[in-house]
Design an enzyme around this catalytic site. Structure first.
Site, PDB file in Angstrom:
ATOM      1  N   LYS A  15     -20.982 -25.526 -87.284  1.00 58.70           N
ATOM      2  CA  LYS A  15     -21.660 -25.652 -85.992  1.00 58.70           C
ATOM      3  C   LYS A  15     -21.876 -24.285 -85.338  1.00 58.70           C
ATOM      4  CE  LYS A  15     -18.656 -28.581 -84.159  1.00 58.70           C
ATOM      5  NZ  LYS A  15     -17.665 -28.688 -85.253  1.00 58.70           N
ATOM      6  N   ARG A  88     -16.709 -35.188 -77.690  1.00 58.80           N
ATOM      7  CA  ARG A  88     -15.707 -35.546 -78.694  1.00 58.80           C
ATOM      8  C   ARG A  88     -15.229 -36.983 -78.486  1.00 58.80           C
ATOM      9  NH1 ARG A  88     -14.972 -30.081 -80.289  1.00 58.80           N
ATOM     10  NH2 ARG A  88     -13.023 -29.886 -81.407  1.00 58.80           N
ATOM     11  N   ARG A 125     -11.702 -19.236 -92.929  1.00 60.83           N
ATOM     12  CA  ARG A 125     -12.518 -18.736 -91.818  1.00 60.83           C
ATOM     13  C   ARG A 125     -11.785 -17.616 -91.083  1.00 60.83           C
ATOM     14  NH1 ARG A 125     -14.995 -22.969 -87.677  1.00 60.83           N
ATOM     15  NH2 ARG A 125     -12.848 -23.537 -87.246  1.00 60.83           N
ATOM     16  N   ARG A 158      -8.100 -18.121 -86.303  1.00 58.50           N
ATOM     17  CA  ARG A 158      -7.792 -18.941 -85.134  1.00 58.50           C
ATOM     18  C   ARG A 158      -6.441 -19.616 -85.347  1.00 58.50           C
ATOM     19  NH1 ARG A 158     -12.932 -22.682 -83.755  1.00 58.50           N
ATOM     20  NH2 ARG A 158     -11.204 -24.105 -83.399  1.00 58.50           N
ATOM     21  N   ARG A 169      -6.643 -31.898 -86.760  1.00 59.29           N
ATOM     22  CA  ARG A 169      -7.995 -31.831 -86.185  1.00 59.29           C
ATOM     23  C   ARG A 169      -8.935 -32.757 -86.955  1.00 59.29           C
ATOM     24  NH1 ARG A 169      -9.197 -25.812 -86.501  1.00 59.29           N
ATOM     25  NH2 ARG A 169     -11.167 -26.321 -85.501  1.00 59.29           N
TER      26      ARG A 169
HETATM   27  P1  AMP Z   1     -13.461 -26.359 -81.531  1.00 58.71           P
HETATM   28  O1  AMP Z   1     -13.597 -24.891 -81.364  1.00 58.71           O
HETATM   29  O2  AMP Z   1     -14.664 -27.124 -81.095  1.00 58.71           O
HETATM   30  O3  AMP Z   1     -12.997 -26.738 -82.919  1.00 58.71           O
HETATM   31  O4  AMP Z   1     -12.280 -26.833 -80.533  1.00 58.71           O
HETATM   32  C1  AMP Z   1     -10.963 -26.316 -80.636  1.00 58.71           C
HETATM   33  C2  AMP Z   1     -10.014 -27.195 -79.833  1.00 58.71           C
HETATM   34  O5  AMP Z   1     -10.411 -27.211 -78.454  1.00 58.71           O
HETATM   35  C3  AMP Z   1      -9.995 -28.667 -80.248  1.00 58.71           C
HETATM   36  O6  AMP Z   1      -9.110 -28.897 -81.340  1.00 58.71           O
HETATM   37  C4  AMP Z   1      -9.503 -29.313 -78.947  1.00 58.71           C
HETATM   38  O7  AMP Z   1      -8.115 -29.102 -78.768  1.00 58.71           O
HETATM   39  C5  AMP Z   1     -10.222 -28.507 -77.887  1.00 58.71           C
HETATM   40  N1  AMP Z   1     -11.565 -29.044 -77.553  1.00 58.71           N
HETATM   41  C6  AMP Z   1     -12.779 -28.448 -77.789  1.00 58.71           C
HETATM   42  N2  AMP Z   1     -13.793 -29.194 -77.333  1.00 58.71           N
HETATM   43  C7  AMP Z   1     -13.221 -30.314 -76.816  1.00 58.71           C
HETATM   44  C8  AMP Z   1     -13.745 -31.487 -76.197  1.00 58.71           C
HETATM   45  N3  AMP Z   1     -15.066 -31.669 -76.038  1.00 58.71           N
HETATM   46  N4  AMP Z   1     -12.859 -32.435 -75.766  1.00 58.71           N
HETATM   47  C9  AMP Z   1     -11.529 -32.258 -75.911  1.00 58.71           C
HETATM   48  N5  AMP Z   1     -10.954 -31.194 -76.496  1.00 58.71           N
HETATM   49  C10 AMP Z   1     -11.790 -30.210 -76.939  1.00 58.71           C
END
Ligand code: AMP
Length: 215
Positions: A15, A88, A125, A158, A169
């Protein structure tokens, strides 16, 4: 008028990489709730402290917290947006439709990659926090190992890209993505893209969807 883009896909589906290319070609604004939350962590704000443990375990932050952060950081009257990592949950999808996208044209693009390929992608990554560049030790290594090609800054993994957290996740993703896809399919907005070949091929498919949505 370009459509608003709701970019869906598992962790590691690409993404962030696709969003960067869409921004470059079509001048979109990219809003990643993961990035916004990580900024709160890095700045050690009250909110950052509240969400640290949840994020480190790969669980979802509460809908109202994420929505408030998202709403504060986007203004659709001033441009077109890519929503990355949001929604999400179904509650987030409904809030996005009703309070932010409203009558604007939109497409939901799902980057489809089999789960077994994703684990390998994520564990390899590496990211450059300042420049936002994303590398992969196998498929897109930096020219100088450990450092960003653009900014020269050290690359990091990360905290939530380690195998243990990644499993969580994925579990969360699998438990939640079905209803979200159904939601956009029912509205006739869902486009599935094969994101397994390479990032250029994935991007070509996205370009086609965007050009069709404009006409
Ligand atoms: P990402 O970078 O999108 O993989 O998000 C990393 C982490 O941020 C996720 O594992 C969640 O803990 C939190 N997170 C990101 N976006 C959301 C969302 N829309 N709703 C809830 N938690 C989120």
């Amino acid at each position: 008028m370009m459509p608003q883009i709701i970019l869906l896909g598992a962790p590691g589906a690409g993404k962030g990489t696709q969003a960067a290319q869409i921004v470059e070609k079509f001048k979109y604004k990219h809003i990643s709730t993961g990035d916004l939350l990580r900024q709160e962590l890095a700045a050690k704000t009250e909110l950052g402290k509240e969400i640290a443990a949840i994020m480190e375990q790969g669980k979802l932050v509460a809908d109202d917290i994420v929505f408030a952060l998202l709403a504060k950081n986007c203004d659709l009257t001033s441009g077109h947006y890519i929503f990355d990592g949001f929604p999400r949950t179904i509650a987030q999808a409904k809030a996005l439709d009703e309070k932010i996208i409203k009558d604007y044209k939109a497409v939901a693009i799902y980057l489809d990659v089999p789960l077994k390929e994703l684990i390998a992608r994520i564990c390899n990554r590496r990211v450059a926090p300042k420049s936002g560049q994303i590398y992969n030790l196998i498929s897109k290594p930096p020219k100088r190992p450990g450092f960003c090609d653009i900014s020269g800054e050290p690359l990091i993994q990360r905290k939530d890209d380690t195998e243990e957290v990644v499993k969580n996740r994925f579990q969360v993703f699998q438990d939640t993505i079905g209803p979200i896809m159904d939601h956009y399919a029912a509205k006739g907005l869902l486009h599935k893209v094969d994101a397994t070949i390479d990032s250029a091929t994935t991007f070509q498919q996205i370009v086609k969807i965007l050009e069709q949505a404009q006409s």
